[in-house]
Design a protein around this motif. Structure first.
Motif: not given
Length: 129
Positions: A82, A109-110, A112, A128-129
């Motif tokens: 993370a 939502p993410v 990467t 994560m947003k």
């Protein structure tokens, strides 16, 4: 209650892995003890020095290298870390010479990105947003 205390990443060279994971990724060495022909070598996040340890585990088992090679060939990360801001972290790491196989990508939502850890693994970073 069960907790995660140590998790592993299989590496082809512990000294090279320690240099990459500390000098490039910014982890700090937690444990370095002889363990037969290898070392019990762990790193932790400076944000959580008493948190989960990442064991830089030798990939000497006969199944380990073919497994890792198959994941890399298919572009599959071995594990995920993370970060607060994937875009900023990609730029920071690229500035340190880290090679990415996937630049920062927004998946809704993410966000990467995937990089090569120089030790036989692809590693994903995510926020994560």
């Amino acid at each position: 209650m069960i907790r995660i205390n140590v998790t592993s990443v299989l590496v082809d060279d512990q000294a090279k892995a320690l240099a990459f994971y500390t000098e490039k990724l910014g982890f700090i060495k937690k444990t370095d003890e002889p363990a037969g022909e290898a070392r019990w070598l762990t790193v932790v996040s400076p944000a959580s020095p008493d948190g989960v340890e990442l064991l830089l585990e030798p990939d000497g088992h006969p199944a380990a290298r073919p497994f890792k090679e198959a994941l890399v060939a298919d572009g599959i990360p071995f594990t995920q870390f993370a970060v607060d801001d994937v875009y900023a972290e990609v730029e920071r790491l690229k500035g340190l010479g880290v090679e990415f196989t996937q630049d920062a990508t927004d998946y809704g939502p993410v966000v990467t990105a995937v990089f090569d850890d120089t030790c036989g693994n692809l590693i994903q970073i995510a926020a994560m947003k």
